[in-house]
Design a protein around this motif. Structure first.
Motif, PDB file in Angstrom:
ATOM      1  N   ILE A 193       0.967  -0.995  -0.179  1.00 43.36           N
ATOM      2  CA  ILE A 193      -0.133  -0.145  -0.050  1.00 43.36           C
ATOM      3  C   ILE A 193       1.050   1.531  -0.156  1.00 43.36           C
ATOM      4  O   ILE A 193       1.616   1.246   0.934  1.00 43.36           O
ATOM      5  N   SER A 194       0.712   1.927  -1.618  1.00 45.63           N
ATOM      6  CA  SER A 194       2.253   3.227  -1.045  1.00 45.63           C
ATOM      7  C   SER A 194       0.657   4.217  -2.848  1.00 45.63           C
ATOM      8  O   SER A 194       0.334   3.872  -2.926  1.00 45.63           O
ATOM      9  N   PRO A 195       1.392   5.171  -1.641  1.00 47.64           N
ATOM     10  CA  PRO A 195       1.528   6.380  -3.478  1.00 47.64           C
ATOM     11  C   PRO A 195       1.956   5.504  -4.260  1.00 47.64           C
ATOM     12  O   PRO A 195       2.991   5.293  -4.428  1.00 47.64           O
ATOM     13  N   SER A 196       1.016   6.184  -5.919  1.00 43.80           N
ATOM     14  CA  SER A 196       2.066   5.287  -6.643  1.00 43.80           C
ATOM     15  C   SER A 196       3.444   5.647  -7.499  1.00 43.80           C
ATOM     16  O   SER A 196       4.414   4.904  -7.608  1.00 43.80           O
ATOM     17  N   GLU A 197       3.988   7.203  -6.577  1.00 45.18           N
ATOM     18  CA  GLU A 197       5.244   7.977  -6.957  1.00 45.18           C
ATOM     19  C   GLU A 197       5.926   6.955  -6.201  1.00 45.18           C
ATOM     20  O   GLU A 197       7.209   7.069  -6.091  1.00 45.18           O
ATOM     21  N   LEU A 198       5.750   6.077  -5.309  1.00 48.57           N
ATOM     22  CA  LEU A 198       6.477   5.409  -4.217  1.00 48.57           C
ATOM     23  C   LEU A 198       5.667   3.766  -3.587  1.00 48.57           C
ATOM     24  O   LEU A 198       6.967   3.314  -2.842  1.00 48.57           O
ATOM     25  N   CYS A 199       5.931   3.736  -5.384  1.00 50.63           N
ATOM     26  CA  CYS A 199       5.606   2.280  -5.284  1.00 50.63           C
ATOM     27  C   CYS A 199       6.701   1.277  -4.650  1.00 50.63           C
ATOM     28  O   CYS A 199       8.463   2.094  -5.387  1.00 50.63           O
ATOM     29  N   MET A 200       6.482  -0.189  -4.951  1.00 53.67           N
ATOM     30  CA  MET A 200       7.490  -1.577  -4.816  1.00 53.67           C
ATOM     31  C   MET A 200       8.091  -1.538  -6.214  1.00 53.67           C
ATOM     32  O   MET A 200       7.784  -1.425  -6.693  1.00 53.67           O
ATOM     33  N   PRO A 201       9.424  -1.215  -5.905  1.00 50.90           N
ATOM     34  CA  PRO A 201      10.232  -1.434  -7.445  1.00 50.90           C
ATOM     35  C   PRO A 201      10.026  -2.899  -8.269  1.00 50.90           C
ATOM     36  O   PRO A 201       9.826  -3.891  -7.304  1.00 50.90           O
ATOM     37  N   SER A 202       9.855  -3.154  -9.578  1.00 49.31           N
ATOM     38  CA  SER A 202       9.556  -4.173  -9.953  1.00 49.31           C
ATOM     39  C   SER A 202      10.734  -5.282  -9.816  1.00 49.31           C
ATOM     40  O   SER A 202       9.581  -6.308  -9.462  1.00 49.31           O
ATOM     41  N   SER A 203      11.641  -4.815  -9.150  1.00 44.72           N
ATOM     42  CA  SER A 203      12.706  -5.935  -9.698  1.00 44.72           C
ATOM     43  C   SER A 203      12.177  -6.779  -8.335  1.00 44.72           C
ATOM     44  O   SER A 203      12.100  -8.228  -8.252  1.00 44.72           O
ATOM     45  N   VAL A 204      11.677  -5.856  -6.920  1.00 41.10           N
ATOM     46  CA  VAL A 204      11.099  -6.553  -5.964  1.00 41.10           C
ATOM     47  C   VAL A 204      10.001  -7.416  -6.381  1.00 41.10           C
ATOM     48  O   VAL A 204       9.771  -8.608  -5.082  1.00 41.10           O
ATOM     49  N   ASP A 244       1.655  20.190  -3.199  1.00 40.45           N
ATOM     50  CA  ASP A 244       0.173  19.804  -3.738  1.00 40.45           C
ATOM     51  C   ASP A 244       0.162  18.559  -3.966  1.00 40.45           C
ATOM     52  O   ASP A 244      -0.383  17.742  -3.250  1.00 40.45           O
ATOM     53  N   GLU A 245       1.046  17.282  -4.618  1.00 35.72           N
ATOM     54  CA  GLU A 245       1.391  16.187  -4.786  1.00 35.72           C
ATOM     55  C   GLU A 245       1.367  15.499  -4.034  1.00 35.72           C
ATOM     56  O   GLU A 245       0.353  14.537  -3.351  1.00 35.72           O
ATOM     57  N   ALA A 246       2.097  15.399  -2.570  1.00 34.34           N
ATOM     58  CA  ALA A 246       2.453  15.601  -0.999  1.00 34.34           C
ATOM     59  C   ALA A 246       0.762  15.628  -0.619  1.00 34.34           C
ATOM     60  O   ALA A 246       0.552  14.832   0.004  1.00 34.34           O
ATOM     61  N   ASN A 247      -0.235  16.853  -0.854  1.00 31.07           N
ATOM     62  CA  ASN A 247      -1.076  17.101   0.470  1.00 31.07           C
ATOM     63  C   ASN A 247      -2.068  15.915  -0.332  1.00 31.07           C
ATOM     64  O   ASN A 247      -3.364  15.531   0.386  1.00 31.07           O
ATOM     65  N   LYS A 248      -2.345  15.423  -1.566  1.00 29.01           N
ATOM     66  CA  LYS A 248      -3.582  14.315  -1.642  1.00 29.01           C
ATOM     67  C   LYS A 248      -3.094  13.256  -0.599  1.00 29.01           C
ATOM     68  O   LYS A 248      -4.437  12.290  -0.991  1.00 29.01           O
ATOM     69  N   TYR A 249      -2.225  13.508  -0.597  1.00 25.22           N
ATOM     70  CA  TYR A 249      -2.007  11.809   0.508  1.00 25.22           C
ATOM     71  C   TYR A 249      -1.659  11.731   1.639  1.00 25.22           C
ATOM     72  O   TYR A 249      -1.706  10.875   2.356  1.00 25.22           O
ATOM     73  N   ARG A 250      -1.434  13.547   1.847  1.00 20.28           N
ATOM     74  CA  ARG A 250      -1.628  13.779   3.905  1.00 20.28           C
ATOM     75  C   ARG A 250      -2.228  12.949   4.675  1.00 20.28           C
ATOM     76  O   ARG A 250      -3.469  12.829   4.770  1.00 20.28           O
ATOM     77  N   GLY A 251      -1.851  11.854   6.044  1.00 21.79           N
ATOM     78  CA  GLY A 251      -2.845  11.061   6.081  1.00 21.79           C
ATOM     79  C   GLY A 251      -3.202  10.083   5.803  1.00 21.79           C
ATOM     80  O   GLY A 251      -3.431   8.999   7.129  1.00 21.79           O
ATOM     81  N   LYS A 252      -2.812   9.815   4.755  1.00 13.30           N
ATOM     82  CA  LYS A 252      -3.447   8.891   4.497  1.00 13.30           C
ATOM     83  C   LYS A 252      -3.508   7.393   4.837  1.00 13.30           C
ATOM     84  O   LYS A 252      -3.377   6.280   4.712  1.00 13.30           O
ATOM     85  N   PHE A 253      -1.074   7.276   4.800  1.00 12.30           N
ATOM     86  CA  PHE A 253      -0.737   6.770   5.064  1.00 12.30           C
ATOM     87  C   PHE A 253      -0.172   6.278   7.251  1.00 12.30           C
ATOM     88  O   PHE A 253       0.753   5.507   6.784  1.00 12.30           O
ATOM     89  N   ARG A 254      -0.604   6.783   7.680  1.00  7.79           N
ATOM     90  CA  ARG A 254      -0.207   7.225   9.064  1.00  7.79           C
ATOM     91  C   ARG A 254      -1.694   6.239   9.821  1.00  7.79           C
ATOM     92  O   ARG A 254      -2.596   5.622   9.498  1.00  7.79           O
ATOM     93  N   LEU A 255      -0.786   5.649  10.814  1.00  7.28           N
ATOM     94  CA  LEU A 255      -1.563   4.476  11.403  1.00  7.28           C
ATOM     95  C   LEU A 255      -1.736   5.640  12.959  1.00  7.28           C
ATOM     96  O   LEU A 255      -0.953   5.632  13.803  1.00  7.28           O
ATOM     97  N   ASN A 256      -2.721   5.243  13.274  1.00  7.75           N
ATOM     98  CA  ASN A 256      -3.056   5.110  14.761  1.00  7.75           C
ATOM     99  C   ASN A 256      -3.720   4.447  15.763  1.00  7.75           C
ATOM    100  O   ASN A 256      -4.544   3.628  14.129  1.00  7.75           O
ATOM    101  N   GLN A 257      -4.565   4.745  16.946  1.00  6.40           N
ATOM    102  CA  GLN A 257      -5.688   3.638  17.423  1.00  6.40           C
ATOM    103  C   GLN A 257      -7.136   3.546  16.564  1.00  6.40           C
ATOM    104  O   GLN A 257      -7.410   2.795  16.439  1.00  6.40           O
ATOM    105  N   GLN A 258      -7.822   4.374  16.240  1.00  4.14           N
ATOM    106  CA  GLN A 258      -8.626   4.885  15.666  1.00  4.14           C
ATOM    107  C   GLN A 258      -8.292   4.009  13.990  1.00  4.14           C
ATOM    108  O   GLN A 258      -9.401   3.555  13.506  1.00  4.14           O
ATOM    109  N   ILE A 259      -7.861   4.149  13.314  1.00  2.00           N
ATOM    110  CA  ILE A 259      -7.247   3.859  12.003  1.00  2.00           C
ATOM    111  C   ILE A 259      -6.943   2.651  11.905  1.00  2.00           C
ATOM    112  O   ILE A 259      -7.194   1.578  11.099  1.00  2.00           O
ATOM    113  N   TYR A 260      -5.834   2.625  13.187  1.00  2.00           N
ATOM    114  CA  TYR A 260      -6.057   0.624  13.245  1.00  2.00           C
ATOM    115  C   TYR A 260      -6.930  -0.141  13.386  1.00  2.00           C
ATOM    116  O   TYR A 260      -7.650  -1.572  13.122  1.00  2.00           O
TER     117      TYR A 260
END
Lengths: 339, 339, 339
Positions: A193-204, A244-260
């Motif tokens: 689970i990641s923004p497409s800009e920061l996805c797992m390299p294809s070799s992995v 702007d690009e970063a703001n699209k994802y802001r907080g989307k990959f954060r983990l806290n008690q409520q999100i957990y």
């Protein structure tokens, strides 16, 4: 337990499933020493050269502590400026010289490939403590060992595991190595689970798929993620092309008690390579999970000592002699370790 | 000797007279080890995490030496830049992680309150080695221990002591803590000598007076000061509002052989928290007193090792086992210690 | 072996031939420990204060390792900024304080004469690890010890040796000290090869000649140099008045396989004080000689551990007790040391 004796530990690629299991078996034996239930002097008189040409308090102290717990001494070097490397000395020369001063070397260096180059000139085994963006095999082993212990406490193994990896999967050396090592096992399910800009390299991804594992790639946490392990990493906003690009994802990959609670099942174990950024703006892994019993992040660092003790014992050929040198511990200790 | 076991040592306020006397009793037992008349291995296998996030050679090495003299190992961290703290890691996380690597921690940090915050996350006892302007309890204990030993050599105790404190009493953390600890004893007379701009804070004066001690506040050395102890501190001229103001006091709070003879009685013991500025312009404590038998400044630092050994032994619960692990010393040693 | 007990080691001028031979005899005894054939605990409980106020990884670690190999502990201080010296503390005060924390001190400092000044205030023996351009006696001893061992493997001694010293003989502290120590022996032939701008100081030449040795001074390698030892040093081109001047000599004092074959006999041993600059433009000592059996540069650093162990054992008065505390070594070791 003799296949490791005298060998360098440079890369996760050196390990097959059998070697991993051998390390973990020895790491298990180390728990009573780390808990100070007893102590061993098996390496009494041996010297670790702990060469940290790049700062890393956690990894440096963990290696040093692991060697002390086996009874050995530690001679430490930190920083580049205090090194002859700055005067044009080759890594080959540095290795020839410094390997005359110790029985084994743990080394971190900012340049990819430098530890392997150093190992070429060394007359004693070298353990890679991180060479730039390249390799950090002891981190991968301690992560995998933590997964094994957390799973064992639930009556399961690494086979048939479902792991969710979240955040910056492109630049995170840790998740690449861990994915490779998990691929040595059977029927692992990866949810990446990641923004497409920061996805797992294809070799992995290829390694995962070619080994016959299940792979799901997504950009967002959606619904319930039935993962056994949630491996959280930090997203550095400066990685994005614009704010702007970063703001699209802001907080989307954060983990806290409520999100957990919203997205994971109640047994999901939370992992993180540390350090985590605990500043309010970090959006990473919130302090409200600090007391959660499934938060394994500090068990990871505790396990790092066990794994490094195991690697020292194996490369120095004393894994089956450790308990021959047991002595009682006389001081107060009340440290909860293990799972 | 069990009240200290497993406890943090964070503040002088933790100590009542009985606790102080307990520390000093154990410190007395440590002298033969510090003098290398024998050695102990009671902490063989234990690890001190010596965390100096702020530089202090003297205090850092004193803690490390004290732990070595009890048979233990030391893993050291110095400076902030080499720390994950710089990457936004909380003191809580740092403490959770690093406390997994050692049996006890000594810590110095530039921020007031930071060591207590760290202790909150630590799973092992933490000893405060100085947190900014706040606390430095082992310095206060070693100062008080020195007073006790110097007085004992004159057949007296801390009760009924007359101490003169001289210099910058406003910003000197050391004199504040020492005054508080002395207030635990009976009938102490305090003569506080400083420029009015640098006088002792009223809260400390209140502690002294409320405990029933005699307090004299003055701006200058006048006539004979019948003090048993002269505790000298450094005046930093930049503390004054102007150089003119500073010049009014220049040299008035300096101590040298001539001033000592003029103002003090022949038994007066000279103390100083060190380091002293030995440059000609320093006006602090002159080198012409270096061989004076009443100059106790180097006995203070020697005593620091004994006091820190005592605190380690007490917090790790081995104070009554130290001599069970005695071994002879085989090397040459000719170090005069003690009083 | 008692003449060294409790003494400082500050200068090569302290050593006569008998003292040198005593050090070498003890160094020979240290080889089995350095090779990990066995270990000793003779200094178990002793503490080395390893004070490196100037960076030198190689020398610092060598001292620390030597002390560990004798069973002792090491408390280390590196850099000036972390030192009270920066706050105006005198070397006398620093020495009085720090000598209370250890049994012996090894010290490096950038200022000439500083180590001797420090030793004046120290209550324990001080070994000079280099004080600016002044002295570095343990380097001279390890160089001379290396010459003795290399010669012994050829059935010869230091007497009647022919040594060629090449490169910057003016600013190289190493070659000055080595020339003085060699002058203690009989019938040594010195061939000094350097640009005239960088020739050996006349005071050193006088020492050589007054002791009855043969001295040849030249500006270039010519024909076959029938030297037993070729001691190579680095020429720093910035030493010359102009780049034109430097260019005249460029590559003339470089050593590589081809030059070695052309100018030296097949038994000539190659030495260098290290670190060597291995960058392509360095013109110093090429990597194509790395596997040459006569390249003794890494045997020099290995021998440094033996010599420093010997000095510790002698100054602490345990040279004849080392083997009383032998214990077996249980871990894997396969380190070729010695000649």
């Amino acid at each position: 337990m003799s296949g490791f004796t005298g060998q360098h530990i440079l890369s996760v690629n050196q390990f097959d499933r059998s070697a991993v299991e051998q390390v973990f078996k020895v790491a298990d034996m180390m728990l009573p020493y780390a808990k100070r239930e007893k102590r061993t002097q098996v390496l009494d008189g041996a010297i670790l050269g702990n060469l940290f040409f790049e700062a890393s308090t956690r990894t440096r102290v963990s290696f040093g502590t692991a060697f002390n717990l086996l009874g050995g001494e530690v001679r430490e070097t930190t920083g580049m400026s205090s090194s002859a490397l700055a005067k044009g000395e080759s890594l080959y020369d540095t290795a020839r010289v410094l390997s005359g001063y110790s029985d084994i070397i743990a080394m971190r260096h900012p340049v990819s490939g430098s530890v392997a180059e150093f190992a070429h000139g060394s007359r004693v085994p070298v353990i890679n403590g991180g060479d730039g963006a390249n390799e950090h095999p002891t981190q991968a082993l301690l992560d995998l060992y933590t997964i094994a212990k957390e799973r064992a406490s639930q009556g399961a193994g690494i086979d048939h595991l479902h792991i969710a990896m979240i955040g910056d999967l492109k630049f995170g050396r840790t998740v690449h190595s861990l994915a490779k090592m998990l691929s040595l096992f059977n029927k692992v399910k990866f949810t990446l689970i990641s923004p497409s800009e920061l996805c797992m390299p294809s070799s992995v991804c290829d390694t995962i798929v070619n080994a016959g594992h299940e792979l799901i790639i997504t950009e967002q946490l959606e619904g319930i993620v039935e993962a056994d392990i949630c491996y959280q990493t930090r997203i550095q906003e400066e990685r994005f092309p614009s704010q702007d690009e970063a703001n699209k994802y802001r907080g989307k990959f954060r983990l806290n008690q409520q999100i957990y609670t919203q997205h994971f099942k109640s047994q999901t174990v939370i992992m993180h390579p540390l350090p985590r950024d605990s500043r309010a703006e970090a959006n990473e892994l919130d302090n409200d999970l600090n007391m959660h019993p499934n938060l394994a992040i500090f068990r990871q660092t505790d396990n790092g000592v066990l794994v490094r003790m195991a690697l020292f014992a194996l490369t120095l050929g004393v894994a089956d002699k450790v308990s021959d040198f047991d002595r009682p511990v006389h001081w107060f200790s009340n440290k909860p370790l293990g799972k």
